[in-house]
Scaffold this motif. Structure first.
Motif, PDB file in Angstrom:
ATOM      1  N   ALA A  46       0.826  -1.211   0.000  1.00 51.55           N
ATOM      2  CA  ALA A  46       0.000   0.000   0.000  1.00 51.55           C
ATOM      3  C   ALA A  46       0.861   1.262   0.000  1.00 51.55           C
ATOM      4  O   ALA A  46       0.578   2.222  -0.717  1.00 51.55           O
ATOM      5  N   THR A  47       1.943   1.240   0.792  1.00 52.38           N
ATOM      6  CA  THR A  47       2.790   2.433   0.893  1.00 52.38           C
ATOM      7  C   THR A  47       3.407   2.776  -0.455  1.00 52.38           C
ATOM      8  O   THR A  47       3.364   3.910  -0.921  1.00 52.38           O
ATOM      9  N   ARG A  48       3.988   1.732  -1.078  1.00 50.90           N
ATOM     10  CA  ARG A  48       4.661   1.949  -2.352  1.00 50.90           C
ATOM     11  C   ARG A  48       3.660   2.453  -3.411  1.00 50.90           C
ATOM     12  O   ARG A  48       3.945   3.385  -4.162  1.00 50.90           O
ATOM     13  N   LYS A  49       2.486   1.842  -3.427  1.00 48.34           N
ATOM     14  CA  LYS A  49       1.486   2.261  -4.414  1.00 48.34           C
ATOM     15  C   LYS A  49       1.002   3.685  -4.139  1.00 48.34           C
ATOM     16  O   LYS A  49       0.759   4.454  -5.071  1.00 48.34           O
ATOM     17  N   ARG A  50       0.878   4.007  -2.870  1.00 46.93           N
ATOM     18  CA  ARG A  50       0.427   5.370  -2.553  1.00 46.93           C
ATOM     19  C   ARG A  50       1.464   6.390  -3.002  1.00 46.93           C
ATOM     20  O   ARG A  50       1.138   7.430  -3.583  1.00 46.93           O
ATOM     21  N   LYS A  51       2.737   6.064  -2.762  1.00 47.36           N
ATOM     22  CA  LYS A  51       3.791   7.009  -3.157  1.00 47.36           C
ATOM     23  C   LYS A  51       3.814   7.184  -4.672  1.00 47.36           C
ATOM     24  O   LYS A  51       4.028   8.284  -5.177  1.00 47.36           O
TER      25      LYS A  51
END
Lengths: 603, 388
Positions: free
Chosen positions: A564-569
């Motif tokens: 989720a973090t990577r996709k959000r960034k």
């Protein structure tokens, strides 16, 4: 000091092609006459701007006073006015030449005469200049001084048998140039100390400490500190605060006499208050007749300049104002574009001028800019009998109101090794050129063409350089306005017109340009979730069309808790990227696509 | 004992990461490590316990809706280690009977030999890393098993666990639609209740990335990849295993409760090297990210009680973005009311309208928005259009 007798003054300029060593020779002359201490010497001292030094070109005219003890035992004052070599600054060249009696013609001993050299040397001859020929870089292995001498005699018609043979870089032979200036160039032809003051305003620039500095050439009379002068053209009066000469450091003097070149300051607020070529006289004892003067330089190429970041608009306005302080030939007025937001429509003397202003804005003022496609000034003969100047294709009125359209034509001189002649002639023909003349000088051909400027501002120069592998040189001057079958070509993306991409083209070129633009945009506009037609149209008629297919696949296969973090960034980055996009209906066009599309030439 | 059904809530899951593998697969960018010395499993079990205790202190008492042991290769764990971890979770939080407890496993016979032990420890759902059903492709993918072993493991797992899922990787270099159809139908015939079907993705930092950059591996282009995706939807739909998420297919009711928690943007704690957690603490959603290197994680946990090396407190906007990009992956769609509550503003109706016009999204009743099958294949672009 000064008040040198007229017979001991030589005023000269240097005519040379880019890279043929003009600035290096100037450096050497300054050094050898001791005008500047060695420790103060830096390369190309007269090219004050970073951009001049980097590009090896001179943009503003500059002047330096050299004190020289000649072999005849006499002391001479030599005033060098360094002139820009490029055609865009031809008007600066012409006023510099008008302030002198002679010129050094500097030619690279391996490269030979180039088109620019030719144009400038003819201008010098038109100004009745005596010419001293200087062959530079004779120390290079590729130097062929005898061949180049013959070429100078053939092409220009100057006797080159007693040319100075030098290497400005090493200093070899530079002493012969100094002697030749004294012996071969004439002193100022006329000028009486006792007559009323008559001086030519050669140039002016803004100095943040001293205000406006005016460069003058005295014809008659004496210019002194404390005098009240009058500009005959503008009828403005100023008390003279300082009188000086450039060595090239500014050195104050008491007065300047006939034939001399120097500067004054006189609490003049803006460069725009001074008119180059104006006649300066003494207010209480004016001269009878002003000098003929110069035509003010007219911008011939226009383009829009927009900040990449809309927040920089005010900074851009301020920066342009500052540049204009020193360059009255550059003009700007506000413009709004749906594609690019708020910006300015700017006028330039030519393409190099455009490039230089843009670069200075970006570099000296730290602005990111988008430039729209350069266009020329069209004259629209309206059906109601009025004439309208069109600077921006987006402002084109309804065609039914237009009787005819005239476009500027230039006379171009191209010098090229004959191997490339065929391709160059083809290029000129494609660009609607009319051949005027064709000569051979040895293995070099000299072609003269009349060409519509419209076809040249596009990418003519780049194409010429590429087909001649850099060997062809090119110069032009504005000739006249001629009627042409010119039409406005609009570009539609997803059926929405994109104002920044519209252009005036000759009907015969429309298909080619329309196709090229559509193909280019197809590459530049990223795929969307739907398919996007890209069309070029004249009036309501579509002349070229491409389709950007809908995006086919854009999905992350695996996405679990830790992703989720990577996709959000990634999403945040995409959102940031979208801020740099311009919305046209449902289509988002990256700013970069505009820049690339506008940069493009014909292919 | 059957496994509880999904109640539709976002839920609260516990994720445990076992970071070791027997060999590194060339496509994998997960946090996995190969060790040639035996791993001290009791020591790791103790560390998991300490870290879970610390997490529990942060979340407070909660009811767990699922537990997931992923990796790495969790089937390298001894059943005792698995049992210790599951007992710890049950001691700390409320763990109702019958919640989904999944473990990832590789089909090698050595691992399969431990299946009964895992079941006895409490695992009720196995997720097998089959990846392909032909030996040549298994070799290309760097797997240590062959097709025979994979089928045997599937049979054994089906007899051992109430629920079974397995993974396949498709859109392999040179794979034709016909070959994929045959392979997928064979897989479906082996009747798991859940399938994860991933298109091969070339991830940065993997051996495949270098090979791909050097032109030595050619993956299908966007058109071919899209066609394979569509074919996959068609076949799985026909066989009663429709997609409930981009790459996940299940018989109705057999969806992964744990993974639904991620996509529904529920809460989860993570334990183990490289594990992530997301849960609400002091009214804000926080992210925890653990140290990735197993030995460093171990030292950190033993030293300070947890292996968390990095973390952030999400803003409402960040939370909303994550909820959007996760939620739209699901066939059940995104709960718009919950999105609006989190973001403090709704999605832009005009953006939804444009996408709806193109047939890429559709509003459902009950305030949900879902991406259509046509939209799923361009989901990342749809999300980018809707996010603001």
């Amino acid at each position: 000091m000064t008040d040198t007798p007229r017979s001991h003054i030589r005023n000269f300029s240097i005519v040379a092609h880019i890279d043929h060593g003009k600035s290096t020779l100037a450096d050497r002359l300054i050094q050898m006459t001791g005008s500047i201490e060695d420790r103060e010497m830096k390369e190309q001292i007269l090219d004050a701007m970073d951009i001049e030094r980097e590009r090896g070109i001179t943009i503003k005219a500059n002047t330096v006073r050299l004190e020289y003890d000649a072999k005849d035992g006499e002391h001479y004052v030599l005033n060098l006015i360094d002139t820009p070599g490029h055609v865009d600054f031809a008007y600066e060249v012409s006023r510099s030449l008008a302030a002198c009696e002679g010129s050094l013609l500097v030619v690279d001993a391996s490269q030979g005469v180039e088109a620019q050299t030719l144009a400038n040397v003819y201008q010098a001859l038109d100004n009745d200049h005596e010419i001293v020929t200087v062959l530079n870089k004779i120390d290079l292995p590729a130097a062929e001084p005898e061949r180049i001498k013959a070429q100078i005699e053939d092409v220009i018609g100057l006797d080159a048998s007693d040319a100075c043979m030098i290497s400005a870089k090493t200093g070899l032979g530079v002493d012969t140039v100094l002697e030749a200036i004294v012996t071969k160039l004439p002193p100022p032809k006329e000028g009486e100390r006792d007559k009323p003051l008559k001086a030519m305003l050669v140039d002016s620039w803004y100095d943040s400490y001293l205000g406006v500095i005016v460069l003058v050439r005295i014809i008659d009379g004496v210019l002194k500190k404390g005098q009240t002068i009058r500009m005959m053209g503008t009828d403005a009066r100023y008390p003279v605060e300082r009188v000086g000469v450039m060595t090239p450091k500014m050195v104050m003097v008491d007065s300047l006499g006939p034939g001399e070149i120097g500067f004054i300051t006189a609490s003049i607020k803006e460069v725009a208050d001074t008119r180059v070529g104006d006649t300066i006289t003494e207010d209480k004892k004016p001269c009878a007749k002003p000098l003929p003067g110069f035509k003010p330089a007219q911008p011939v190429v226009f383009c829009g300049l927009f900040p990449v970041d809309a927040a920089d608009f005010e900074d851009l306005r301020a920066a342009m104002g500052k540049l204009r302080l020193n360059d009255a030939s550059f003009s700007f007025e506000m413009e709004t574009s749906a594609a690019l937001g708020f910006g300015f429509r700017c006028g330039f003397l030519g393409l190099l001028h455009l490039e230089i202003i843009q670069e200075r804005l970006e570099r000296e003022f730290n602005l990111d800019l988008i430039a729209t496609a350069p266009s020329v000034v069209y004259h629209l003969n309206m059906t109601d009998g009025s004439v309208m100047e069109l600077h921006n294709p987006a402002d084109m009125p309804d065609t039914v109101k237009i009787g005819s359209v005239e476009e500027p034509w230039i006379r171009a001189t191209i010098l090229t090794p004959d191997d490339y002649l065929g391709s160059i002639l083809k290029l000129c023909q494609e660009r609607r050129g009319v051949q005027i003349d064709l000569n051979y000088v040895g293995k070099r051909a000299m072609v003269t063409y009349d060409l519509p400027l419209n076809e040249v501002v596009f990418d003519f120069y780049d194409r010429l350089k590429s087909i001649s592998k850099g060997y062809a040189s090119f110069d032009y001057q504005l000739k006249d306005y001629r009627e042409g079958d010119l039409v406005k070509m609009s570009i539609l993306v997803n059926d929405e017109p994109v104002d920044a991409l519209s252009m005036l083209v000759h009907r015969s070129q429309a298909d080619r340009r329309g196709r090229a633009m559509c193909e280019k945009l197809k590459e530049l506009i990223p795929r969307h979730l739907f398919k996007i037609p890209v069309q070029a149209a004249i009036g309501g008629k579509v002349i070229a069309r491409e389709t950007i297919s809908a995006m086919r696949k854009d999905v992350t296969a695996k996405c679990y808790g830790g992703d989720a973090t990577r996709k959000r960034k990634l999403l945040e980055k995409q959102k940031e990227g979208k801020k740099k996009m311009r919305q046209f209906g449902r289509v988002e066009i990256p700013q970069e696509a505009f820049i690339q599309a506008l940069k493009m030439g014909d292919n | 004992m059957s496994v509880n059904r999904d109640d539709g809530t976002p839920g609260f899951g516990v994720y445990v990461h076992w970071p070791f593998c027997a060999a590194k697969c060339p496509y994998c960018d997960f946090n996995s490590h190969v060790r040639h010395q035996p791993v001290d499993q009791p020591r790791f079990a103790a560390a998991f316990r300490r870290e879970l205790e610390t997490m529990h202190a942060r979340t407070g008492p909660k009811e767990v809706t699922s537990i997931f042991m992923g990796g790495g290769t969790p089937s390298l764990m001894q059943p005792e280690t698995v049992a210790a971890i599951l007992d710890t979770v049950a001691e700390l939080w409320t763990v109702p009977d019958g919640i989904e407890i999944t473990m990832e496993a590789n089909p090698q016979s050595a691992d399969a030999g431990r299946f009964a032990g895992y079941r006895a420890a409490g695992v009720n759902r196995l997720s097998l890393g089959v990846q392909a059903l032909n030996d040549a492709d298994l070799k290309f993918l760097g797997r240590l098993h062959d097709a025979r072993e994979a089928l045997d493991a599937i049979e054994l797992a089906r007899g051992t666990f109430p629920r079974l899922s397995f993974d396949l990787i498709y859109a392999r270099p040179g794979q034709t639609p016909e070959a994929w159809k045959t392979e997928l139908e064979e897989a479906i015939a082996h009747a798991a209740d859940h399938l994860s079907l991933y298109q091969l993705t070339i991830e940065e930092g993997t051996p495949f990335f270098a090979l791909h950059a050097a032109g030595k591996i050619a993956t299908p282009d966007a058109d071919a990849g899209a066609a394979l995706y569509e074919l996959t939807q068609e076949i799985t739909g026909r066989h009663g295993l429709p997609a409930y998420e981009i790459s996940n297919h299940a018989m109705p009711g057999a969806e992964s409760r744990h993974n639904l928690t991620y996509w529904r943007y529920g809460e989860y704690v993570g334990a183990g090297p490289g594990a992530h957690g997301r849960f609400v603490e002091n009214g804000r959603r926080i992210v925890t990210m653990a140290e990735r290197v197993p030995e460093a994680w171990l030292a950190r946990v033993e030293d300070r009680g947890h292996g968390v090396a990095d973390g952030e407190v999400l803003t409402r906007g960040q939370e909303a973005d994550e909820m959007l990009l996760m939620g739209l992956r699901l066939r059940e769609g995104l709960d718009l009311a919950r999105y609006e509550e989190t973001a403090g503003r709704p999605l832009l109706p005009e953006r939804i309208a444009v996408l709806q016009d193109e047939g890429l999204v559709e509003p459902l009743g009950n305030s949900r928005l879902r991406v259509t099958p046509a939209g799923m294949i361009v989901l990342d672009a749809v999300v980018a259009d809707l996010a603001r």
